[in-house]
Scaffold this motif. Sequence first.
Motif, mmCIF file in Angstrom:
data_model
loop_
_atom_site.group_PDB
_atom_site.id
_atom_site.type_symbol
_atom_site.label_atom_id
_atom_site.label_comp_id
_atom_site.label_asym_id
_atom_site.label_seq_id
_atom_site.Cartn_x
_atom_site.Cartn_y
_atom_site.Cartn_z
ATOM 1 N N LYS A 1 0.833 -1.209 0.000
ATOM 2 C CA LYS A 1 0.000 0.000 0.000
ATOM 3 C C LYS A 1 0.869 1.262 0.000
ATOM 4 C CE LYS A 1 -3.953 -2.002 2.379
ATOM 5 N NZ LYS A 1 -4.731 -2.019 3.620
ATOM 6 N N PHE A 2 1.933 1.245 0.787
ATOM 7 C CA PHE A 2 2.837 2.390 0.844
ATOM 8 C C PHE A 2 3.488 2.619 -0.525
ATOM 9 C CE2 PHE A 2 7.056 4.244 1.753
ATOM 10 C CZ PHE A 2 6.632 5.450 2.303
ATOM 11 N N PHE A 3 3.935 1.534 -1.161
ATOM 12 C CA PHE A 3 4.544 1.631 -2.486
ATOM 13 C C PHE A 3 3.538 2.204 -3.490
ATOM 14 C CE2 PHE A 3 5.400 -0.292 -6.655
ATOM 15 C CZ PHE A 3 6.652 0.266 -6.901
ATOM 16 N N PHE A 4 2.299 1.728 -3.424
ATOM 17 C CA PHE A 4 1.252 2.224 -4.313
ATOM 18 C C PHE A 4 1.026 3.723 -4.105
ATOM 19 C CE2 PHE A 4 -3.265 3.123 -5.125
ATOM 20 C CZ PHE A 4 -3.311 2.840 -6.484
ATOM 21 N N LEU A 5 0.980 4.165 -2.867
ATOM 22 C CA LEU A 5 0.802 5.588 -2.567
ATOM 23 C C LEU A 5 1.974 6.421 -3.098
ATOM 24 C CD1 LEU A 5 -0.689 5.507 1.025
ATOM 25 C CD2 LEU A 5 -1.827 6.257 -1.064
ATOM 26 N N LEU A 6 3.177 5.888 -2.946
ATOM 27 C CA LEU A 6 4.345 6.594 -3.483
ATOM 28 C C LEU A 6 4.263 6.737 -4.994
ATOM 29 C CD1 LEU A 6 7.409 5.231 -1.464
ATOM 30 C CD2 LEU A 6 6.454 7.525 -1.425
ATOM 31 N N CYS A 7 3.827 5.690 -5.656
ATOM 32 C CA CYS A 7 3.677 5.738 -7.121
ATOM 33 C C CYS A 7 2.627 6.783 -7.515
ATOM 34 C CB CYS A 7 3.292 4.367 -7.671
ATOM 35 S SG CYS A 7 4.628 3.169 -7.600
ATOM 36 N N CYS A 8 1.523 6.793 -6.807
ATOM 37 C CA CYS A 8 0.475 7.785 -7.093
ATOM 38 C C CYS A 8 0.997 9.199 -6.877
ATOM 39 C CB CYS A 8 -0.748 7.537 -6.222
ATOM 40 S SG CYS A 8 -1.662 6.050 -6.672
ATOM 41 N N ALA A 9 1.735 9.401 -5.814
ATOM 42 C CA ALA A 9 2.295 10.726 -5.533
ATOM 43 C C ALA A 9 3.284 11.129 -6.617
ATOM 44 C CB ALA A 9 2.966 10.736 -4.166
ATOM 45 N N ALA A 10 4.098 10.186 -7.074
ATOM 46 C CA ALA A 10 5.075 10.493 -8.127
ATOM 47 C C ALA A 10 4.372 10.887 -9.420
ATOM 48 C CB ALA A 10 5.982 9.298 -8.360
ATOM 49 N N VAL A 11 3.307 10.184 -9.764
ATOM 50 C CA VAL A 11 2.548 10.528 -10.974
ATOM 51 C C VAL A 11 1.919 11.907 -10.823
ATOM 52 C CG1 VAL A 11 0.492 9.920 -12.324
ATOM 53 C CG2 VAL A 11 2.144 8.159 -11.684
ATOM 54 N N ALA A 12 1.355 12.196 -9.664
ATOM 55 C CA ALA A 12 0.731 13.500 -9.435
ATOM 56 C C ALA A 12 1.762 14.617 -9.521
ATOM 57 C CB ALA A 12 0.038 13.533 -8.080
ATOM 58 N N LEU A 13 2.928 14.401 -8.936
ATOM 59 C CA LEU A 13 3.977 15.422 -8.999
ATOM 60 C C LEU A 13 4.475 15.613 -10.422
ATOM 61 C CD1 LEU A 13 6.078 14.659 -5.805
ATOM 62 C CD2 LEU A 13 4.660 16.666 -6.248
ATOM 63 N N ALA A 14 4.612 14.545 -11.152
ATOM 64 C CA ALA A 14 5.095 14.638 -12.532
ATOM 65 C C ALA A 14 4.129 15.440 -13.386
ATOM 66 C CB ALA A 14 5.293 13.247 -13.110
ATOM 67 N N GLN A 15 2.854 15.370 -13.098
ATOM 68 C CA GLN A 15 1.863 16.093 -13.875
ATOM 69 C C GLN A 15 1.818 17.571 -13.507
ATOM 70 O OE1 GLN A 15 -1.659 13.766 -13.226
ATOM 71 N NE2 GLN A 15 -1.135 12.320 -14.834
ATOM 72 N N ASP A 16 2.493 17.970 -12.446
ATOM 73 C CA ASP A 16 2.512 19.363 -12.049
ATOM 74 C C ASP A 16 3.515 20.183 -12.845
ATOM 75 O OD1 ASP A 16 0.512 19.048 -10.219
ATOM 76 O OD2 ASP A 16 1.824 18.911 -8.484
ATOM 77 N N LYS A 17 4.288 19.547 -13.699
ATOM 78 C CA LYS A 17 5.282 20.236 -14.529
ATOM 79 C C LYS A 17 4.979 19.976 -15.997
ATOM 80 C CE LYS A 17 8.118 21.816 -11.345
ATOM 81 N NZ LYS A 17 8.243 23.217 -11.131
ATOM 82 N N TYR A 18 5.348 20.934 -16.844
ATOM 83 C CA TYR A 18 5.243 20.719 -18.283
ATOM 84 C C TYR A 18 6.312 19.729 -18.695
ATOM 85 C CZ TYR A 18 2.570 25.070 -18.029
ATOM 86 O OH TYR A 18 1.653 26.032 -17.710
ATOM 87 N N THR A 19 6.118 19.107 -19.826
ATOM 88 C CA THR A 19 7.095 18.152 -20.311
ATOM 89 C C THR A 19 8.460 18.818 -20.507
ATOM 90 O OG1 THR A 19 7.640 16.573 -22.047
ATOM 91 C CG2 THR A 19 6.452 18.521 -22.747
ATOM 92 N N GLY A 20 9.494 18.105 -20.168
ATOM 93 C CA GLY A 20 10.856 18.600 -20.369
ATOM 94 C C GLY A 20 11.416 18.132 -21.702
#
Length: 139
Positions: free
Chosen positions: A12-31
Amino acid sequence: MTIRNIEMMQLKFFFLLCCAAVALAQDKYTGKYDNIDLDEILQNRRLLLGYSNCVLDKGPCNAEGKELRSHLEEAINDGCSKCTDAQKKGANKVIDHLIKNELDIWREMTAKFDPDGNFRRKYEAEAVKRGIIIPEEGA
């Protein structure tokens, strides 16, 4: 606590980390285009006009131009908060160049994307701090 429960908590912790990483990645424009040679574009009037005409809906767009156009208004309005560091540095370089060398394009872009002048004043004030002289309107 059993090993099975610990494994489930870790999963569950790993899943939450993955979700957080995806959410953070979407907060920036593509590099994807962060390594584009801005100097080449700014020093080549044909290329510069191609990009500016794309952004101003006055001409066709290449892939980079489409990406820029799709985010430009939002980036202007939120102070480039979703921009990567390279994009922020590049934006300053382009703004400085347009004000110093292509004032007509700068004014046309600010008229389109910032008709009230709220953000133009902010970006121009930052350009002045970098030593850029802003000509008066009508100049």
